[in-house]
Enzyme design. Sequence first.
Site, PDB file in Angstrom:
ATOM      1  CB  SER A  73      12.058   8.984 -60.490  1.00 51.70           C
ATOM      2  OG  SER A  73      12.418   9.496 -59.211  1.00 51.70           O
ATOM      3  CE1 TYR A  93      12.925  13.824 -63.187  1.00 61.36           C
ATOM      4  CE2 TYR A  93      12.260  12.779 -61.132  1.00 61.36           C
ATOM      5  CZ  TYR A  93      13.066  12.814 -62.259  1.00 61.36           C
ATOM      6  OH  TYR A  93      13.996  11.827 -62.451  1.00 61.36           O
TER       7      TYR A  93
END
Length: 256
Positions: free
Chosen positions: A148, A161
């Site tokens: 990400s 995350y």
Amino acid sequence: MSTSKRNPVALITGGNRGLGKSMALHLADRGVGVVITYRSNAAEATDVVKQIEAKGVKAAALALDVGDVRGFDAFAGALKAELAGRFGRDRLDHLVNNAGIGVHASFAETTEEQFDALMNVHLKGTFFLTQKLLPLIADGGRILNVSSGLARFTFPGYAAYAAMKGGIEVLTRYMAKELGPRKITVNVLAPGAIETDFGGGAVRDNAELNRMIAAQTALGRVGLPDDIGGAVALLLSPEGGWINGQRIEASGGMML
């Protein structure tokens, strides 16, 4: 690139929706056979298989909870049977570790349960699923892990995350080094903000958030699933064979 003259076959985890679905369809456009996994929505996965087959290539869908390593033995057996029965193959050419979940919580408020859920899917699951599938990946094949943009730039609420994705980026380099003798390349693709239902669909549905991200992106808009599906097809193409151990960000130039 496939080690045979037949069309390559790819496995995409979490391929029944969002980015995984776009990846599958883009690969199918290039003649790549696709096996997708889904956690619970079999009807959704079946629909994706039909869309892939409509492009003239073979496809299959298998159930898999990437967050539960106890199911990996059974999944590997089911995959082996599917490769032989539907594709006439005993090996995969490409593995895309895409499946994921989203948790939005501040560092101070993230629970142990949230942390463990993220770790089990994004880090532990990717590590041990890939390990389990190594005998089914052809020499000269490709592994693509999904990270990400949040592993590079920082938005409050994604500490756990992003930490898992940072782990994936380090793991990718080690995998590339250790699998090099088998001529298997391993890279990591880091999408920026994309309009999907991921994380409750906030980027897609929250107009203010969408405008804010677009304003911080060099190309002036938020990403779409096809932006990522196209990037995956590019990285797994025959021309991408010399790219190895790299982090490639597909964000349109976020936070430059």
